[in-house]
Design a protein around this motif. Structure first.
Motif, PDB file in Angstrom:
ATOM      1  N   ASN A 100       5.614 -22.688   8.010  1.00  0.00           N
ATOM      2  CA  ASN A 100       5.750 -23.984   8.952  1.00  0.00           C
ATOM      3  C   ASN A 100       4.535 -24.606   9.134  1.00  0.00           C
ATOM      4  OD1 ASN A 100       4.900 -21.920  10.490  1.00  0.00           O
ATOM      5  ND2 ASN A 100       6.364 -22.291  12.050  1.00  0.00           N
ATOM      6  N   HIS A 101       3.616 -24.402   8.437  1.00  0.00           N
ATOM      7  CA  HIS A 101       2.251 -25.019   8.777  1.00  0.00           C
ATOM      8  C   HIS A 101       2.447 -26.594   8.833  1.00  0.00           C
ATOM      9  CE1 HIS A 101      -2.030 -25.997   9.049  1.00  0.00           C
ATOM     10  NE2 HIS A 101      -2.107 -26.700   7.594  1.00  0.00           N
ATOM     11  N   GLU A 102       3.214 -27.254   7.784  1.00  0.00           N
ATOM     12  CA  GLU A 102       3.115 -28.667   7.735  1.00  0.00           C
ATOM     13  C   GLU A 102       3.994 -29.204   8.897  1.00  0.00           C
ATOM     14  OE1 GLU A 102       2.307 -32.335   6.165  1.00  0.00           O
ATOM     15  OE2 GLU A 102       1.624 -30.346   5.510  1.00  0.00           O
ATOM     16  N   LYS A 103       4.959 -28.442   9.260  1.00  0.00           N
ATOM     17  CA  LYS A 103       5.882 -28.852  10.529  1.00  0.00           C
ATOM     18  C   LYS A 103       5.079 -28.882  11.797  1.00  0.00           C
ATOM     19  CE  LYS A 103      10.125 -27.825  12.853  1.00  0.00           C
ATOM     20  NZ  LYS A 103      11.332 -27.084  13.002  1.00  0.00           N
ATOM     21  N   ARG A 104       4.184 -27.774  12.050  1.00  0.00           N
ATOM     22  CA  ARG A 104       3.578 -27.586  13.237  1.00  0.00           C
ATOM     23  C   ARG A 104       2.370 -28.643  12.885  1.00  0.00           C
ATOM     24  NH1 ARG A 104       0.659 -23.530  13.416  1.00  0.00           N
ATOM     25  NH2 ARG A 104       0.949 -22.478  11.412  1.00  0.00           N
ATOM     26  N   ARG A 105       1.774 -29.159  12.132  1.00  0.00           N
ATOM     27  CA  ARG A 105       0.731 -30.174  12.046  1.00  0.00           C
ATOM     28  C   ARG A 105       1.275 -31.743  12.323  1.00  0.00           C
ATOM     29  NH1 ARG A 105      -0.954 -33.869   8.589  1.00  0.00           N
ATOM     30  NH2 ARG A 105       0.499 -33.788   7.344  1.00  0.00           N
ATOM     31  N   ARG A 106       2.599 -32.001  11.869  1.00  0.00           N
ATOM     32  CA  ARG A 106       3.326 -33.270  12.132  1.00  0.00           C
ATOM     33  C   ARG A 106       3.668 -33.223  13.654  1.00  0.00           C
ATOM     34  NH1 ARG A 106       6.157 -32.016   7.250  1.00  0.00           N
ATOM     35  NH2 ARG A 106       7.982 -31.281   8.520  1.00  0.00           N
ATOM     36  N   GLU A 107       4.269 -32.045  14.049  1.00  0.00           N
ATOM     37  CA  GLU A 107       4.574 -31.880  15.577  1.00  0.00           C
ATOM     38  C   GLU A 107       3.289 -32.235  16.272  1.00  0.00           C
ATOM     39  OE1 GLU A 107       7.133 -31.439  18.720  1.00  0.00           O
ATOM     40  OE2 GLU A 107       7.338 -31.775  16.754  1.00  0.00           O
ATOM     41  N   LEU A 108       2.291 -31.699  15.996  1.00  0.00           N
ATOM     42  CA  LEU A 108       0.973 -31.847  16.853  1.00  0.00           C
ATOM     43  C   LEU A 108       0.487 -33.425  16.805  1.00  0.00           C
ATOM     44  CD1 LEU A 108      -1.301 -30.512  18.355  1.00  0.00           C
ATOM     45  CD2 LEU A 108      -2.479 -30.095  16.178  1.00  0.00           C
ATOM     46  N   LEU A 109       0.554 -33.975  15.457  1.00  0.00           N
ATOM     47  CA  LEU A 109       0.378 -35.371  15.434  1.00  0.00           C
ATOM     48  C   LEU A 109       1.109 -36.075  16.289  1.00  0.00           C
ATOM     49  CD1 LEU A 109      -0.537 -35.638  11.570  1.00  0.00           C
ATOM     50  CD2 LEU A 109      -2.250 -35.698  13.499  1.00  0.00           C
ATOM     51  N   ARG A 110       2.334 -35.845  16.504  1.00  0.00           N
ATOM     52  CA  ARG A 110       3.289 -36.571  17.388  1.00  0.00           C
ATOM     53  C   ARG A 110       3.030 -36.594  18.722  1.00  0.00           C
ATOM     54  NH1 ARG A 110       7.465 -35.704  20.077  1.00  0.00           N
ATOM     55  NH2 ARG A 110       7.535 -33.674  19.755  1.00  0.00           N
ATOM     56  N   VAL A 111       2.721 -35.302  18.944  1.00  0.00           N
ATOM     57  CA  VAL A 111       2.427 -35.138  20.563  1.00  0.00           C
ATOM     58  C   VAL A 111       1.165 -35.799  20.944  1.00  0.00           C
ATOM     59  CG1 VAL A 111       1.927 -33.246  22.294  1.00  0.00           C
ATOM     60  CG2 VAL A 111       3.608 -32.856  20.751  1.00  0.00           C
ATOM     61  N   SER A 112       0.058 -35.991  19.983  1.00  0.00           N
ATOM     62  CA  SER A 112      -1.124 -36.438  20.383  1.00  0.00           C
ATOM     63  C   SER A 112      -0.916 -38.166  20.412  1.00  0.00           C
ATOM     64  CB  SER A 112      -2.017 -35.974  19.236  1.00  0.00           C
ATOM     65  OG  SER A 112      -2.383 -34.890  19.083  1.00  0.00           O
TER      66      SER A 112
END
Length: 205
Positions: A100-112
């Protein structure tokens, strides 16, 4: 023997009475021997498992067996290393992988992005309360209060009385007079007056 026997009660035949008394006495002794005491004075029973803890002995034996087995394995490894050159395999070519590396990266970008948008909205927001107007209004109210008040605004603060003011003036006057006297004495020591000069001239003449 039966002729010399004296029974406690009168009897027609001493021989039979002696036999009967002996029989009763032997039965009495048997009853006394088999009688149970009212107070049990026997020592308590000793239980074997309290003196010899078999479980503890078993655990110690298992632990010693495990230690001996580990020592034997270690000795075999050391002997193998001494017989051969010995090698250490410390290479690790495994690459860390995450599902789930890609999913966590997208979630981090969304929160930022959301945080940056929120900060921008907060910074662009103008305040509903004008601080300068509040300050001006308060200063105006204070001036009105001073105009309508009977006493000064600092009436609650302790002020010196007339006696204290007079004593302070006297002390300051004394200090000024003392400084003037000191200056005069210093001038007289440094610069002598004309009478002293004439006295010195007369003495020289």
């Amino acid at each position: 023997m039966h002729k010399s026997y004296q029974p406690t009660r009168p009897a027609a035949n001493r021989l039979l009475q002696k036999k009967w008394d002996d029989k009763y006495y032997s039965e009495h002794r048997l009853l006394v021997r088999d009688a149970r005491p009212t107070v049990d004075t026997r020592p308590p029973r000793t239980y074997m498992h309290l003196h010899m803890k078999l479980k503890k002995l078993q655990l110690e034996e298992e632990r010693s067996a495990t230690i001996e087995r580990d020592n034997r394995i270690l000795l075999e490894k050391m002997s193998n290393i001494m017989r051969t050159t010995g090698s250490i395999d410390n290479r690790n070519d495994y690459e860390a992988k995450s599902l789930n590396h890609e999913k966590r990266r997208r979630e981090l970008l969304r929160v930022s992005r959301e945080n940056s948008t929120m900060i921008k909205r907060i910074m662009d927001r103008k305040p509903d309360i004008n601080r300068d107007s509040w300050t001006n209004s308060w200063s105006k109210n204070l001036s009105y209060l001073d105009n309508i008040s009977k006493y000064d605004s600092d009436w609650h603060e302790s002020k010196p009385s007339s006696r204290q003011i007079h004593s302070r003036q006297q002390s300051s006057k004394r200090s000024v007079d003392g400084t003037h006297d000191n200056q005069k004495s210093i001038k007289s020591l440094v610069m002598p007056n004309e009478t002293d000069i004439t006295k010195v001239d007369n003495n020289d003449a």
